[in-house]
Design an enzyme around this catalytic site. Structure first.
Site, short mmCIF file in Angstrom:
data_model
loop_
_atom_site.label_atom_id
_atom_site.label_comp_id
_atom_site.label_asym_id
_atom_site.label_seq_id
_atom_site.Cartn_x
_atom_site.Cartn_y
_atom_site.Cartn_z
N HIS A 145 5.31 -45.21 40.25
CA HIS A 145 4.27 -44.38 40.85
C HIS A 145 3.50 -43.74 39.72
O HIS A 145 4.00 -42.84 39.03
CB HIS A 145 4.92 -43.31 41.75
CG HIS A 145 3.95 -42.36 42.34
ND1 HIS A 145 3.06 -42.72 43.31
CD2 HIS A 145 3.72 -41.06 42.09
CE1 HIS A 145 2.32 -41.69 43.64
NE2 HIS A 145 2.70 -40.65 42.91
N GLY A 198 3.40 -38.34 36.93
CA GLY A 198 3.58 -36.96 37.36
C GLY A 198 3.88 -36.90 38.84
O GLY A 198 3.77 -37.90 39.56
N SER A 212 3.67 -36.15 42.81
CA SER A 212 2.61 -36.37 43.77
C SER A 212 1.78 -35.09 43.93
O SER A 212 2.33 -34.00 44.03
CB SER A 212 3.23 -36.77 45.11
OG SER A 212 2.23 -37.07 46.04
N GLY A 213 0.46 -35.22 43.90
CA GLY A 213 -0.43 -34.08 44.07
C GLY A 213 -0.77 -33.32 42.81
O GLY A 213 -1.52 -32.35 42.86
N GLY A 235 -2.59 -34.37 40.31
CA GLY A 235 -3.96 -34.64 39.88
C GLY A 235 -4.15 -35.93 39.09
O GLY A 235 -5.16 -36.08 38.40
N LYS A 236 -3.23 -36.87 39.21
CA LYS A 236 -3.34 -38.13 38.48
C LYS A 236 -4.61 -38.90 38.87
O LYS A 236 -5.37 -39.33 38.00
CB LYS A 236 -2.11 -39.01 38.73
CG LYS A 236 -0.81 -38.42 38.27
CD LYS A 236 0.38 -39.33 38.55
CE LYS A 236 0.63 -39.58 40.02
NZ LYS A 236 1.06 -38.41 40.78
N ASP A 272 -1.76 -45.36 41.92
CA ASP A 272 -0.63 -45.14 42.82
C ASP A 272 0.58 -46.02 42.52
O ASP A 272 1.65 -45.52 42.27
CB ASP A 272 -1.04 -45.28 44.29
CG ASP A 272 -0.03 -44.64 45.21
OD1 ASP A 272 0.46 -43.55 44.88
OD2 ASP A 272 0.27 -45.23 46.26
N GLU A 313 -6.80 -43.43 46.07
CA GLU A 313 -6.73 -42.42 47.12
C GLU A 313 -7.01 -41.06 46.50
O GLU A 313 -6.35 -40.64 45.56
CB GLU A 313 -5.34 -42.39 47.77
CG GLU A 313 -5.24 -41.30 48.81
CD GLU A 313 -3.83 -40.78 49.03
OE1 GLU A 313 -3.70 -39.71 49.64
OE2 GLU A 313 -2.87 -41.42 48.58
#
Length: 190
Positions: free
Chosen positions: A29, A44, A46-47, A49-50, A68, A93
């Site tokens: 991921h 990093g 989830s959420g 800022g990747k 993703d 996304e």
């Protein structure tokens, strides 16, 4: 096996195909980009800022490989090559926007199908109690399929221009490959 190719060429192409087909691989991921020619895997929670960071880098004319899910293959026993999962290749996304197609929005110059992974950048929420590397003398590594690559941790908080930090990390990595290590040089001079 029947082929119109001569035996040597057929054997060579078949060996390449089989080596690629049976190469060890994993999926992670993350986001993979080509930034100034350096393959950077951004990881990093989830959420963190990747994808937003990746979108900023694409706008600055760097190239997206995968968002993703990054498929990593070990080539020739020493090279980590990353690519996007076929189903979601060149899509991203972005929370609040939904799914976007980078190739359609920014053109074919904004994407790559695969890239060698040369550095890992881990984004993490800023923790005021944690001590972060300030000099650049620590050399962390991230390992995949038995191969280690340089890794840095970038703490994220509102107001930080993470895309610029990733660009500078890529340029600094290129300098290190050329034998120019700014932090070591300054430490030596001090």
């Amino acid at each position: 096996i029947k082929s119109k190719l001569n035996a040597n060429l057929l054997a060579s192409r078949l060996a390449e195909y089989l080596e690629d087909f049976f190469a060890p691989n994993i999926s992670v991921h993350a986001v993979l980009l080509d930034v100034y020619g350096v393959g950077i895997l951004i990881m990093g929670e989830s959420g963190v800022g990747k994808s937003e960071c990746a979108l900023s880098l694409v706008r600055r004319e760097h190239r997206l490989v995968a968002d993703d899910i990054v498929d990593i293959k070990l080539e020739s026993g020493q090279t980590l090559m990353g690519s996007g999962a076929e189903l979601i290749r060149h899509h991203m996304e972005i929370r609040g926007l939904g799914i976007i197609n980078i190739r359609h929005i920014f053109g074919v110059g904004a994407i790559r199908s695969r890239k060698r992974i040369e550095m890992v950048i881990e984004l993490e929420e800023w923790n005021p109690r944690k001590e972060y590397d300030r000099l650049g003398l620590e050399e962390k590594k991230a390992g995949f399929l038995g191969v280690n690559v340089p890794k840095i941790i970038i703490p994220v908080k509102p107001g930080r221009d993470v895309a610029t930090l990733v660009e500078v990390a890529a340029m600094n990595q290129r300098l290190k490959r050329m034998g120019l290590h700014s932090a070591r040089e300054l430490s030596r001079r001090l």
